[in-house]
Design a protein around this motif. Structure first.
Motif, PDB file in Angstrom:
ATOM      1  N   UNK B  11       6.620  40.473   3.513  1.00  0.00           N
ATOM      2  CA  UNK B  11       5.734  39.724   2.610  1.00  0.00           C
ATOM      3  C   UNK B  11       4.555  39.124   3.380  1.00  0.00           C
ATOM      4  N   UNK B  12       4.846  38.597   4.557  1.00  0.00           N
ATOM      5  CA  UNK B  12       3.776  38.014   5.381  1.00  0.00           C
ATOM      6  C   UNK B  12       2.719  39.075   5.692  1.00  0.00           C
ATOM      7  N   UNK B  65      -2.959  33.852  11.466  1.00  0.00           N
ATOM      8  CA  UNK B  65      -2.596  33.725  12.884  1.00  0.00           C
ATOM      9  C   UNK B  65      -1.097  33.787  13.136  1.00  0.00           C
ATOM     10  N   UNK B  66      -0.323  33.927  12.059  1.00  0.00           N
ATOM     11  CA  UNK B  66       1.132  33.992  12.229  1.00  0.00           C
ATOM     12  C   UNK B  66       1.496  35.368  12.766  1.00  0.00           C
ATOM     13  N   UNK B  67       2.163  35.370  13.939  1.00  0.00           N
ATOM     14  CA  UNK B  67       2.453  36.646  14.611  1.00  0.00           C
ATOM     15  C   UNK B  67       3.924  37.046  14.543  1.00  0.00           C
ATOM     16  N   UNK B  71      10.803  32.875  12.930  1.00  0.00           N
ATOM     17  CA  UNK B  71      11.024  33.207  11.521  1.00  0.00           C
ATOM     18  C   UNK B  71       9.968  32.494  10.675  1.00  0.00           C
ATOM     19  N   UNK B  72       9.612  33.101   9.566  1.00  0.00           N
ATOM     20  CA  UNK B  72       8.577  32.505   8.718  1.00  0.00           C
ATOM     21  C   UNK B  72       8.978  31.091   8.284  1.00  0.00           C
ATOM     22  N   UNK B  78       7.767  23.621  10.209  1.00  0.00           N
ATOM     23  CA  UNK B  78       6.957  22.770  11.080  1.00  0.00           C
ATOM     24  C   UNK B  78       5.714  22.274  10.341  1.00  0.00           C
ATOM     25  N   UNK B  79       5.108  23.198   9.607  1.00  0.00           N
ATOM     26  CA  UNK B  79       3.909  22.804   8.848  1.00  0.00           C
ATOM     27  C   UNK B  79       4.268  21.727   7.827  1.00  0.00           C
TER      28      UNK B  79
END
Lengths: 195, 197
Positions: B11-12, B65-67, B71-72, B78-79
């Motif tokens: 999905x990401x 920027x998520x690589x 894990x998503x 954290x966000x």
């Protein structure tokens, strides 16, 4: 709602969905399907007795509004094939090899100038240090590792490390295999000279 | 069957290609968890929902920027925590000194501070949902129930379930889907009350 969509949602919930499933979902699903997805997620949380609210929460409308004007720009991925990339890799590998060989030759000069033999590791380094300045060509611009100040030595190490890193990232695997052992040998020699 | 990848990562990647519908799926999947997490910091439900929304919007903006190095959900967690803390600071309140562990947040017994999760009505509703689930699971035909239980409680992959049940992987996939469909029919009427933001 079509069975295909619901089946893809079910597989998605189980980490068993394929790219085809995901493409089908994002292309064809309706808001009703999203409600089904929400209940499937609640079902899973309920079966695992997770501590979440089962009240149907609607954050989606606000989030959609919040990102309506946002467009994600896909980050370009570095090309992994093609003759340009290959040529670039070979170029970097050649530069690294030259840098490594240059340092290696330098070290060999220090160790062979006196007697034409390699200096063994057991030979006191202090002797080497005292002899070298007299033997060094005054016009030479290269610095011997043993003559360097700690700052210069560290700078050279950093530079070499960055070359090696760049080399490893860009060069084809088969070239890395050829150059790396020599790089490790030379690095060892430089370490020894420093001591 | 095509090799499967973690659903979130699929999905990401779709979102990173500009597909916002894929982000809808991620939001719906994690909104309860994120809200429950934020409820540890912000007790008012409407305030918590605003913070949760903000966290998802921040996540969307940062997703390019998520690589996938974590894990998503760990990344989203954290966000959400940072958004909740910043919210408290912006209101002149002091955020808690220690963070809540990602694994502890949703474990049974770790109650949220959110009033709507803590209320007697919410507890009753939760009990009702869990009882309905149990009854619906019991009422399933054997083959559907076995497939779903092997997946949910034993954590087996479709391929492993296919071996255990001696049937093709496609049949397993279909049985699990039909089991969920049957349960959903029982569950839908009691999952109606909606909290809107």
């Amino acid at each position: 709602m079509s069975d295909k969509i619901a089946e893809s949602l079910s597989a998605l919930l189980d980490n068993e969905a394929t790219e085809l499933d995901v493409r089908r979902l994002t292309k064809n699903m309706t808001d009703e399907d999203l409600d089904t997805w929400g209940r499937m997620c609640s079902m899973k949380q309920g079966l695992h007795k997770e501590n979440v609210s089962y009240e149907s929460i609607n954050l989606l409308d606000g989030i959609r509004a919040g990102i309506a004007d946002e467009e994600i720009v896909e980050q370009p991925k570095p090309a992994t094939s093609g003759w340009k990339n290959w040529l670039g890799g070979v170029g970097v590998a050649a530069a690294v090899a030259m840098a490594v060989v240059g340092i290696g030759v330098q070290n060999n000069e220090f160790s062979t100038e006196a007697g034409g033999q390699l200096v063994s590791n057991e030979q006191p380094v202090a002797t080497e240090k005292t002899e070298k300045p007299a033997q060094t060509d005054p016009g030479a611009t290269r610095l011997a590792a043993a003559d360097m100040s700690p700052e210069q030595y560290k700078a050279l190490q950093d530079k070499l490390r960055s070359y090696m890193q760049q080399h490893a990232e860009n060069s084809p695997d088969d070239i890395v295999g050829d150059v790396m052992p020599y790089a490790r040998v030379v690095s060892f020699e430089v370490e020894q000279a420093k001591k | 069957m095509t090799t499967t990848v973690e659903s979130d990562q699929l999905l990401v990647e779709r979102v990173q290609k500009g597909d916002k519908r894929a982000f809808d799926l991620l939001v719906i999947k994690y909104q309860s968890k994120v809200l429950s997490l934020i409820g540890r910091y912000v007790s008012d439900v409407h305030e918590a929902m605003d913070v949760a929304q903000e966290a998802f919007i921040k996540a969307y903006k940062a997703l390019a920027n998520f690589r996938g190095e974590s894990a998503f959900y760990t990344w989203l967690y954290r966000i959400a925590v940072n958004t909740a803390k910043n919210h408290l600071i912006s209101r002149g309140r002091r955020p808690p000194g220690t963070d809540i562990d990602v694994d502890e947040v949703h474990a049974d017994g770790g109650m949220s501070e959110l009033s709507h999760i803590d209320s007697p009505e919410a507890s009753l509703h939760k009990e009702q949902v869990e009882n309905t689930l149990s009854r619906a699971l019991e009422a399933l035909p054997d083959d559907l129930r076995t497939a779903l239980m092997l997946r949910e409680f034993d954590g087996l992959s479709y391929e492993d379930i296919a071996q255990v049940m001696d049937c093709p992987v496609g049949t397993v996939r279909s049985r699990i889907f039909r089991a969920r469909e049957a349960i959903d029919k029982q569950l839908e009427p009691i999952l109606e009350s909606t909290v809107n933001c």
